[in-house]
Design a protein around this motif. Structure first.
Motif, PDB file in Angstrom:
ATOM      1  N   ILE A  57      42.642 -22.787  30.518  1.00  0.00           N
ATOM      2  CA  ILE A  57      43.400 -22.651  29.271  1.00  0.00           C
ATOM      3  C   ILE A  57      43.370 -23.962  28.493  1.00  0.00           C
ATOM      4  O   ILE A  57      43.185 -23.960  27.267  1.00  0.00           O
ATOM      5  CB  ILE A  57      44.847 -22.211  29.570  1.00  0.00           C
ATOM      6  N   ALA A  58      43.541 -25.073  29.174  1.00  0.00           N
ATOM      7  CA  ALA A  58      43.493 -26.381  28.503  1.00  0.00           C
ATOM      8  C   ALA A  58      42.123 -26.623  27.886  1.00  0.00           C
ATOM      9  O   ALA A  58      42.022 -27.127  26.759  1.00  0.00           O
ATOM     10  CB  ALA A  58      43.843 -27.485  29.498  1.00  0.00           C
ATOM     11  N   GLU A  59      41.074 -26.241  28.597  1.00  0.00           N
ATOM     12  CA  GLU A  59      39.717 -26.402  28.068  1.00  0.00           C
ATOM     13  C   GLU A  59      39.516 -25.543  26.817  1.00  0.00           C
ATOM     14  O   GLU A  59      38.951 -25.998  25.817  1.00  0.00           O
ATOM     15  CB  GLU A  59      38.702 -26.025  29.138  1.00  0.00           C
ATOM     16  N   LEU A  60      40.005 -24.306  26.868  1.00  0.00           N
ATOM     17  CA  LEU A  60      39.880 -23.420  25.711  1.00  0.00           C
ATOM     18  C   LEU A  60      40.702 -23.931  24.524  1.00  0.00           C
ATOM     19  O   LEU A  60      40.278 -23.818  23.372  1.00  0.00           O
ATOM     20  CB  LEU A  60      40.309 -21.995  26.077  1.00  0.00           C
ATOM     21  N   ARG A  61      41.876 -24.497  24.799  1.00  0.00           N
ATOM     22  CA  ARG A  61      42.680 -25.068  23.708  1.00  0.00           C
ATOM     23  C   ARG A  61      41.957 -26.228  23.054  1.00  0.00           C
ATOM     24  O   ARG A  61      41.996 -26.386  21.830  1.00  0.00           O
ATOM     25  CB  ARG A  61      44.026 -25.536  24.241  1.00  0.00           C
ATOM     26  N   ASN A  62      41.315 -27.064  23.864  1.00  0.00           N
ATOM     27  CA  ASN A  62      40.551 -28.179  23.307  1.00  0.00           C
ATOM     28  C   ASN A  62      39.424 -27.671  22.417  1.00  0.00           C
ATOM     29  O   ASN A  62      39.197 -28.197  21.325  1.00  0.00           O
ATOM     30  CB  ASN A  62      39.991 -29.054  24.422  1.00  0.00           C
ATOM     31  N   LYS A  63      38.735 -26.630  22.884  1.00  0.00           N
ATOM     32  CA  LYS A  63      37.662 -26.060  22.066  1.00  0.00           C
ATOM     33  C   LYS A  63      38.218 -25.463  20.780  1.00  0.00           C
ATOM     34  O   LYS A  63      37.612 -25.588  19.710  1.00  0.00           O
ATOM     35  CB  LYS A  63      36.901 -24.995  22.857  1.00  0.00           C
ATOM     36  N   LEU A  64      39.374 -24.801  20.865  1.00  0.00           N
ATOM     37  CA  LEU A  64      40.003 -24.229  19.683  1.00  0.00           C
ATOM     38  C   LEU A  64      40.349 -25.322  18.678  1.00  0.00           C
ATOM     39  O   LEU A  64      40.096 -25.174  17.481  1.00  0.00           O
ATOM     40  CB  LEU A  64      41.265 -23.448  20.066  1.00  0.00           C
ATOM     41  N   ASN A  65      40.908 -26.432  19.172  1.00  0.00           N
ATOM     42  CA  ASN A  65      41.243 -27.543  18.272  1.00  0.00           C
ATOM     43  C   ASN A  65      40.004 -28.104  17.592  1.00  0.00           C
ATOM     44  O   ASN A  65      40.028 -28.403  16.394  1.00  0.00           O
ATOM     45  CB  ASN A  65      41.983 -28.639  19.042  1.00  0.00           C
ATOM     46  N   VAL A  66      38.926 -28.221  18.337  1.00  0.00           N
ATOM     47  CA  VAL A  66      37.673 -28.732  17.753  1.00  0.00           C
ATOM     48  C   VAL A  66      37.170 -27.755  16.690  1.00  0.00           C
ATOM     49  O   VAL A  66      36.776 -28.162  15.585  1.00  0.00           O
ATOM     50  CB  VAL A  66      36.607 -28.947  18.861  1.00  0.00           C
ATOM     51  N   LEU A  67      37.207 -26.463  16.992  1.00  0.00           N
ATOM     52  CA  LEU A  67      36.740 -25.466  16.030  1.00  0.00           C
ATOM     53  C   LEU A  67      37.622 -25.429  14.785  1.00  0.00           C
ATOM     54  O   LEU A  67      37.117 -25.253  13.663  1.00  0.00           O
ATOM     55  CB  LEU A  67      36.682 -24.083  16.680  1.00  0.00           C
TER      56      LEU A  67
END
Length: 93
Positions: A57-67
């Protein structure tokens, strides 16, 4: 005096005897170990699953923030291009 020696001798003989576990004691020990494992292994498994899921989930949140940041940047570039096109269109008239 011989009673004392006999008593000491029997005491020494008792100390030399091996005291092994009976089958019932051994079975009880194994059942206790199985019970402890039955309680702790699911907890360990669930804790590991929670850890790895939260990591994902933390990894996906980081990707979401980058996107989201990329989306803001692209929208800004798009707005600049639209503005330039409006200016060029107005100049061509």
């Amino acid at each position: 005096m011989s009673d004392k020696y006999e008593l000491l001798q029997t005491h020494d003989e008792e100390l030399k005897k091996e005291h092994n576990l009976s089958f019932q004691h051994l079975l009880t020990a194994y059942l206790m170990i199985l019970l402890i494992l039955a309680v702790t292994l699911p907890k360990i498994y669930i804790s590991n699953e929670i850890y790895y899921t939260s990591r994902d989930i933390a990894e996906l949140r980081n990707k979401l923030n980058v996107l989201l940041e990329e989306n803001k940047e692209l929208n800004s570039k798009l707005e600049k291009i639209r503005y330039k096109n409006q200016i060029i269109d107005n100049m061509s008239y």
